[in-house]
Design a protein around this motif. Sequence first.
Motif, PDB file in Angstrom:
ATOM      1  N   GLY A 137     -13.531  -3.820  30.352  1.00  0.00           N
ATOM      2  CA  GLY A 137     -12.629  -2.679  30.453  1.00  0.00           C
ATOM      3  C   GLY A 137     -11.983  -2.363  29.115  1.00  0.00           C
ATOM      4  O   GLY A 137     -11.558  -3.272  28.394  1.00  0.00           O
ATOM      5  N   VAL A 138     -11.915  -1.090  28.786  1.00  0.00           N
ATOM      6  CA  VAL A 138     -11.237  -0.627  27.570  1.00  0.00           C
ATOM      7  C   VAL A 138      -9.854  -0.128  27.970  1.00  0.00           C
ATOM      8  O   VAL A 138      -9.727   0.771  28.814  1.00  0.00           O
ATOM      9  CB  VAL A 138     -12.033   0.495  26.879  1.00  0.00           C
ATOM     10  N   ALA A 139      -8.829  -0.721  27.394  1.00  0.00           N
ATOM     11  CA  ALA A 139      -7.460  -0.410  27.797  1.00  0.00           C
ATOM     12  C   ALA A 139      -7.135   1.073  27.617  1.00  0.00           C
ATOM     13  O   ALA A 139      -7.510   1.686  26.618  1.00  0.00           O
ATOM     14  CB  ALA A 139      -6.473  -1.257  27.002  1.00  0.00           C
ATOM     15  N   HIS A 140      -6.431   1.616  28.574  1.00  0.00           N
ATOM     16  CA  HIS A 140      -5.950   2.994  28.490  1.00  0.00           C
ATOM     17  C   HIS A 140      -4.858   3.053  27.417  1.00  0.00           C
ATOM     18  O   HIS A 140      -3.932   2.250  27.423  1.00  0.00           O
ATOM     19  CB  HIS A 140      -5.386   3.431  29.844  1.00  0.00           C
ATOM     20  N   PRO A 144      -0.871   0.601  29.900  1.00  0.00           N
ATOM     21  CA  PRO A 144      -1.410  -0.743  29.675  1.00  0.00           C
ATOM     22  C   PRO A 144      -1.951  -1.410  30.927  1.00  0.00           C
ATOM     23  O   PRO A 144      -2.646  -2.425  30.839  1.00  0.00           O
ATOM     24  CB  PRO A 144      -0.213  -1.513  29.104  1.00  0.00           C
ATOM     25  N   MET A 145      -1.644  -0.852  32.113  1.00  0.00           N
ATOM     26  CA  MET A 145      -2.122  -1.420  33.358  1.00  0.00           C
ATOM     27  C   MET A 145      -3.430  -0.781  33.817  1.00  0.00           C
ATOM     28  O   MET A 145      -3.939  -1.128  34.884  1.00  0.00           O
ATOM     29  CB  MET A 145      -1.056  -1.251  34.448  1.00  0.00           C
ATOM     30  N   ALA A 146      -3.997   0.128  33.012  1.00  0.00           N
ATOM     31  CA  ALA A 146      -5.198   0.848  33.426  1.00  0.00           C
ATOM     32  C   ALA A 146      -6.252   0.794  32.332  1.00  0.00           C
ATOM     33  O   ALA A 146      -5.980   0.404  31.192  1.00  0.00           O
ATOM     34  CB  ALA A 146      -4.851   2.303  33.745  1.00  0.00           C
ATOM     35  N   THR A 147      -7.465   1.162  32.700  1.00  0.00           N
ATOM     36  CA  THR A 147      -8.549   1.284  31.737  1.00  0.00           C
ATOM     37  C   THR A 147      -8.962   2.741  31.632  1.00  0.00           C
ATOM     38  O   THR A 147      -8.808   3.516  32.579  1.00  0.00           O
ATOM     39  CB  THR A 147      -9.772   0.444  32.146  1.00  0.00           C
ATOM     40  N   CYS A 148      -9.490   3.115  30.464  1.00  0.00           N
ATOM     41  CA  CYS A 148     -10.002   4.472  30.316  1.00  0.00           C
ATOM     42  C   CYS A 148     -11.523   4.510  30.377  1.00  0.00           C
ATOM     43  O   CYS A 148     -12.116   5.554  30.632  1.00  0.00           O
ATOM     44  CB  CYS A 148      -9.504   5.110  29.020  1.00  0.00           C
ATOM     45  N   ARG A 183      -5.701   7.807  18.785  1.00  0.00           N
ATOM     46  CA  ARG A 183      -4.849   6.890  19.548  1.00  0.00           C
ATOM     47  C   ARG A 183      -5.544   5.543  19.792  1.00  0.00           C
ATOM     48  O   ARG A 183      -4.896   4.501  19.822  1.00  0.00           O
ATOM     49  CB  ARG A 183      -4.504   7.548  20.890  1.00  0.00           C
ATOM     50  N   SER A 184      -6.858   5.588  19.974  1.00  0.00           N
ATOM     51  CA  SER A 184      -7.607   4.376  20.273  1.00  0.00           C
ATOM     52  C   SER A 184      -9.046   4.557  19.808  1.00  0.00           C
ATOM     53  O   SER A 184      -9.644   5.614  20.016  1.00  0.00           O
ATOM     54  CB  SER A 184      -7.578   4.098  21.782  1.00  0.00           C
ATOM     55  N   VAL A 185      -9.611   3.516  19.202  1.00  0.00           N
ATOM     56  CA  VAL A 185     -11.014   3.523  18.795  1.00  0.00           C
ATOM     57  C   VAL A 185     -11.659   2.232  19.277  1.00  0.00           C
ATOM     58  O   VAL A 185     -11.159   1.143  18.985  1.00  0.00           O
ATOM     59  CB  VAL A 185     -11.177   3.640  17.269  1.00  0.00           C
ATOM     60  N   ALA A 222     -16.233   4.758  21.319  1.00  0.00           N
ATOM     61  CA  ALA A 222     -15.431   5.630  22.184  1.00  0.00           C
ATOM     62  C   ALA A 222     -14.096   5.834  21.499  1.00  0.00           C
ATOM     63  O   ALA A 222     -13.519   4.882  20.967  1.00  0.00           O
ATOM     64  CB  ALA A 222     -15.239   5.009  23.571  1.00  0.00           C
ATOM     65  N   VAL A 223     -13.621   7.058  21.506  1.00  0.00           N
ATOM     66  CA  VAL A 223     -12.392   7.419  20.802  1.00  0.00           C
ATOM     67  C   VAL A 223     -11.488   8.211  21.733  1.00  0.00           C
ATOM     68  O   VAL A 223     -11.951   9.095  22.456  1.00  0.00           O
ATOM     69  CB  VAL A 223     -12.723   8.274  19.555  1.00  0.00           C
TER      70      VAL A 223
END
Length: 240
Positions: A137-140, A144-148, A183-185, A222-223
């Motif tokens: 899982g990739v953190a949302h 923080p309790m979900a995945t994206c 925001r996230s890579v 994924a970005v």
Amino acid sequence: MGTAISLDLADDLPAATLHDLAEETFGWLREVDARFSTYREDSEVCRLDRGELPLAEASADLRAVLERCADLWAATDGYFDAYATGRLDPSGYVKGWSAQVASDRLVAAGAANHCLNAGGDVVVRGLSPTREAWRIGVAHPWNPMATCLVLAGSDLAVATSGVQHRGQHVRDPRRGEPARGLRSVTVVGADLGVADAYATAAVAMGEAGVGWLDRLTDHRHAVVTDDARLLHSTHLPLTD
């Protein structure tokens, strides 16, 4: 280095063997922490940064890591920079590198099926305990309790850099300011140290990092952008 680490050994080996393998893995990671932590005044990294330890007297591991960081600086056009904060901090490579070394040692010791998670940077080998591909899982980036995203694979290194846990800690080395735009890579490849460094470099580049990642033929990504767009490689190993 302030990182929570978990290890899932999925081979049908004697309990004592599994215990010894786990102890050896965490022993190695504690050794890495003692040598490379920027939070420990007595670490090799801090002593070298203060000029108290000549490079020629540093450990072989530290010298090798600094050489690899120099290579990554060149490969990322300077956006992966172990001195981006104004002091020596190779953490953007060391965390992934140390986990990859640990994983390679487990394979060599006969534990070919395992998952090692170092603060969200994950290396999976072989099959999971259910004898299926591992699911990662990739953190949302906002929850923080979900995945994206959820990835699936048997031999993958998955590194994520962003602001989920440590805020805007990645700096644009050219502007000397916190990086903005991404925001996230997440970078997926064969080596966790390289994937970790590439993810950090892409965050430092801002939105230009998306195009740079697209040109990496041997990695997938994924970005999530600051304005909540999700972009990813065509062949990213996604699962439901």
